[in-house]
Design a protein around this motif. Structure first.
Motif, PDB file in Angstrom:
ATOM      1  N   HIS A  42      44.238  28.004  28.119  1.00 50.51           N
ATOM      2  CA  HIS A  42      45.615  27.768  27.650  1.00 50.51           C
ATOM      3  C   HIS A  42      46.663  27.891  28.753  1.00 50.51           C
ATOM      4  N   ASP A  75      44.113  20.117  26.828  1.00 52.29           N
ATOM      5  CA  ASP A  75      44.771  19.950  25.532  1.00 52.29           C
ATOM      6  C   ASP A  75      46.053  19.185  25.803  1.00 52.29           C
ATOM      7  N   ASN A  79      47.583  21.441  20.266  1.00 48.70           N
ATOM      8  CA  ASN A  79      46.895  22.067  19.123  1.00 48.70           C
ATOM      9  C   ASN A  79      45.858  23.103  19.542  1.00 48.70           C
ATOM     10  N   SER A  81      43.049  22.694  21.268  1.00 53.43           N
ATOM     11  CA  SER A  81      41.682  22.220  21.523  1.00 53.43           C
ATOM     12  C   SER A  81      41.706  21.086  22.542  1.00 53.43           C
ATOM     13  N   GLY A  82      40.556  20.864  23.166  1.00 52.88           N
ATOM     14  CA  GLY A  82      40.454  19.853  24.208  1.00 52.88           C
ATOM     15  C   GLY A  82      40.571  18.440  23.665  1.00 52.88           C
ATOM     16  N   ASP A  83      41.452  17.649  24.275  1.00 48.36           N
ATOM     17  CA  ASP A  83      41.634  16.244  23.910  1.00 48.36           C
ATOM     18  C   ASP A  83      41.191  15.306  25.022  1.00 48.36           C
ATOM     19  N   VAL A 152      42.043  24.213  28.713  1.00 47.36           N
ATOM     20  CA  VAL A 152      41.488  24.951  27.572  1.00 47.36           C
ATOM     21  C   VAL A 152      39.980  25.124  27.717  1.00 47.36           C
TER      22      VAL A 152
END
Length: 164
Positions: A42, A75, A79, A81-83, A152
């Motif tokens: 984060h 991220d 949110n 979580s990993g995108d 993240v």
């Protein structure tokens, strides 16, 4: 041959201390091994001020472009979580994007420094922003597209990863 990773005392005199991450792969380059630092979970990508590492290749059995590279799980939408996954590969730091610093060809038998902070990256999910080869881009370019991007950890990985 299976991939092997270990901490070792060389080769030679490592530039940043007495030990190094030793990664050994099969000659065909199909295996992989990695080392992760999960403490960057984060952390805003914009908060990085430096990101560099040294490599020492003893042979190039998997081809002259094979080297340890950096992977960051990102991220992009806040949110948690990993995108996306972004990659810094030494093979694209020479002859890649001419607008970025040329860090030279990958070498064998010497310690070589890679400046990932200033170098060229590519994105797994956003190749319109940065892509492998001549369209690698700086982290600053990625941050223009995703200003709130954070590093993240996730189920399949995360943090700052060194991979071979």
């Amino acid at each position: 041959m299976t991939a092997l990773a270990e901490m070792s005392a060389g080769p030679g005199n490592p530039p940043l201390g007495s030990g190094s991450f030793h990664a050994s792969l099969g000659a065909n380059g199909e295996n992989l091994t990695e080392m992760r630092n999960f403490s960057f979970d984060h952390v805003p990508l914009a908060g990085l001020t430096e990101l560099s590492y040294w490599t020492y290749r003893t042979m190039d059995g998997a081809g002259p472009n094979r080297n340890i590279y950096v992977i960051l799980n990102i991220d992009t939408d806040g949110n948690g979580s990993g995108d996306d996954v972004i990659y810094f590969e030494p093979r694209f730091q020479h002859g890649g994007n001419p607008g970025l610093p040329d860090q030279g060809e990958t070498a064998t038998g010497i310690w070589q420094k890679w400046d990932a902070y200033l170098g060229g990256w590519w994105s797994w999910n956003h190749t319109e922003v940065m892509a492998p080869g001549t369209n690698v881009q700086s982290l600053a370019t990625y941050l223009v597209a995703f200003p709130s991007a954070r590093i993240v950890n996730g189920l399949s990985g995360g943090g700052v990863r060194l991979m071979a």
